[in-house]
Design a protein around this motif. Sequence first.
Motif, PDB file in Angstrom:
ATOM      1  N   ARG A  88       0.826  -1.205   0.000  1.00  0.00           N
ATOM      2  CA  ARG A  88       0.000   0.000   0.000  1.00  0.00           C
ATOM      3  C   ARG A  88       0.864   1.259   0.000  1.00  0.00           C
ATOM      4  NH1 ARG A  88      -5.352   1.293   1.510  1.00  0.00           N
ATOM      5  NH2 ARG A  88      -5.577   3.346   2.445  1.00  0.00           N
ATOM      6  N   PHE A  89       1.929   1.231   0.788  1.00  0.00           N
ATOM      7  CA  PHE A  89       2.839   2.378   0.849  1.00  0.00           C
ATOM      8  C   PHE A  89       3.495   2.615  -0.511  1.00  0.00           C
ATOM      9  CE2 PHE A  89       6.831   4.522   1.597  1.00  0.00           C
ATOM     10  CZ  PHE A  89       6.553   5.443   2.599  1.00  0.00           C
ATOM     11  N   GLU A  90       3.979   1.559  -1.143  1.00  0.00           N
ATOM     12  CA  GLU A  90       4.644   1.713  -2.434  1.00  0.00           C
ATOM     13  C   GLU A  90       3.668   2.162  -3.511  1.00  0.00           C
ATOM     14  OE1 GLU A  90       7.471  -0.788  -5.571  1.00  0.00           O
ATOM     15  OE2 GLU A  90       6.815  -1.722  -3.701  1.00  0.00           O
ATOM     16  N   SER A  91       2.438   1.673  -3.480  1.00  0.00           N
ATOM     17  CA  SER A  91       1.441   2.094  -4.455  1.00  0.00           C
ATOM     18  C   SER A  91       1.119   3.578  -4.309  1.00  0.00           C
ATOM     19  CB  SER A  91       0.159   1.270  -4.289  1.00  0.00           C
ATOM     20  OG  SER A  91       0.401  -0.091  -4.550  1.00  0.00           O
ATOM     21  N   GLU A  92       1.272   4.093  -3.108  1.00  0.00           N
ATOM     22  CA  GLU A  92       0.963   5.505  -2.869  1.00  0.00           C
ATOM     23  C   GLU A  92       2.136   6.420  -3.173  1.00  0.00           C
ATOM     24  OE1 GLU A  92      -0.486   8.428   0.798  1.00  0.00           O
ATOM     25  OE2 GLU A  92      -0.691   6.256   0.980  1.00  0.00           O
ATOM     26  N   LEU A  96      10.720   4.206  -6.143  1.00  0.00           N
ATOM     27  CA  LEU A  96      11.974   4.853  -5.761  1.00  0.00           C
ATOM     28  C   LEU A  96      11.915   5.395  -4.339  1.00  0.00           C
ATOM     29  CD1 LEU A  96      13.218   6.824  -8.912  1.00  0.00           C
ATOM     30  CD2 LEU A  96      14.135   4.722  -7.924  1.00  0.00           C
ATOM     31  N   VAL A  97      10.812   6.028  -3.973  1.00  0.00           N
ATOM     32  CA  VAL A  97      10.666   6.571  -2.617  1.00  0.00           C
ATOM     33  C   VAL A  97      10.691   5.438  -1.595  1.00  0.00           C
ATOM     34  CG1 VAL A  97       9.102   7.766  -1.035  1.00  0.00           C
ATOM     35  CG2 VAL A  97       9.439   8.628  -3.352  1.00  0.00           C
ATOM     36  N   VAL A 204      12.452  12.351   1.871  1.00  0.00           N
ATOM     37  CA  VAL A 204      12.195  11.875   0.507  1.00  0.00           C
ATOM     38  C   VAL A 204      13.001  12.706  -0.485  1.00  0.00           C
ATOM     39  CG1 VAL A 204      10.422  11.548  -1.251  1.00  0.00           C
ATOM     40  CG2 VAL A 204       9.879  11.155   1.152  1.00  0.00           C
ATOM     41  N   PRO A 205      13.700  12.077  -1.422  1.00  0.00           N
ATOM     42  CA  PRO A 205      14.406  12.840  -2.458  1.00  0.00           C
ATOM     43  C   PRO A 205      13.455  13.765  -3.205  1.00  0.00           C
ATOM     44  CG  PRO A 205      15.018  10.513  -2.544  1.00  0.00           C
ATOM     45  CD  PRO A 205      13.888  10.622  -1.568  1.00  0.00           C
TER      46      PRO A 205
END
Length: 265
Positions: A88-92, A96-97, A204-205
């Motif tokens: 869920r975190f990666e989908s949001e 890369l983040v 976060v970059p």
Amino acid sequence: MPSFPQFNPARIRSYVFRLPLCTRVLAAVMICLYIATIPFPWLREFGQLEPAKMNFTQMHRLNLFPLMHLNFFHMIFNLIALTPLLERFESEFGTLVTLALFTGPFGTIPGGVYTLLEKFVLHSNTIVMGASIWVFLLLSAEVMKTHKTNPTFNVGPYKIPTWTTPLILVLVTSFIVPNVSLLGHLCGAGLGYLWASGYIKFLVPHEKILRWVETKLNLLARLPHYVSVDQKTYGRYGVLPTSSTPGAPLGNMPRSPEPGQKLGP
């Protein structure tokens, strides 16, 4: 007779095949590291977070300890709990983040805080390892979103603040599960609260850098299951782009009933 959901291997297989890239990679690394510790048990000692051994030559432990596990059941339970939260975190936020945070500050910051508290406050040397610190980090971040729409929930005659749910789980887990670190879980949950509150978004970059890397390396075309900065579920920080003009179209994107209103929790 009540009907119960049946175990369906096909649905589980379909879910696993839909997982985004970074979630797959981190899960695979956890499994591979556990398998590697069977013939090479010294790997567990090499990656575990042991406060008494921490110095500038042992900084690798801050990155490795969430990926190491004590035994098979420790690994599999953490993997089952972590995977849907991480997906869920990666989908949001994008691949890369997610990769940058979970191979960097989401391990080093709670691990560093834990080490300092153990060495200089508690004067103890409790060794920790395992992805449960990430589980409580992500749970805290998720529950803060829910708290905005549902500030409390009822338990009998009592109203419990929704944001306290991970802390309650931390306490319950420390009582019913042997050999878990209450302090380690609290460090993970604390960082999750900070992330959801926006205080550490500077980790976060910059988006221009992420876009440049994606374009330069053509990651979206080259890597299957890669989640782009521009193709996340909710936008960069959970907010969809909206227009100040009521009639302005947004293509196929759902639009808020009011200009600039946030959609979802």
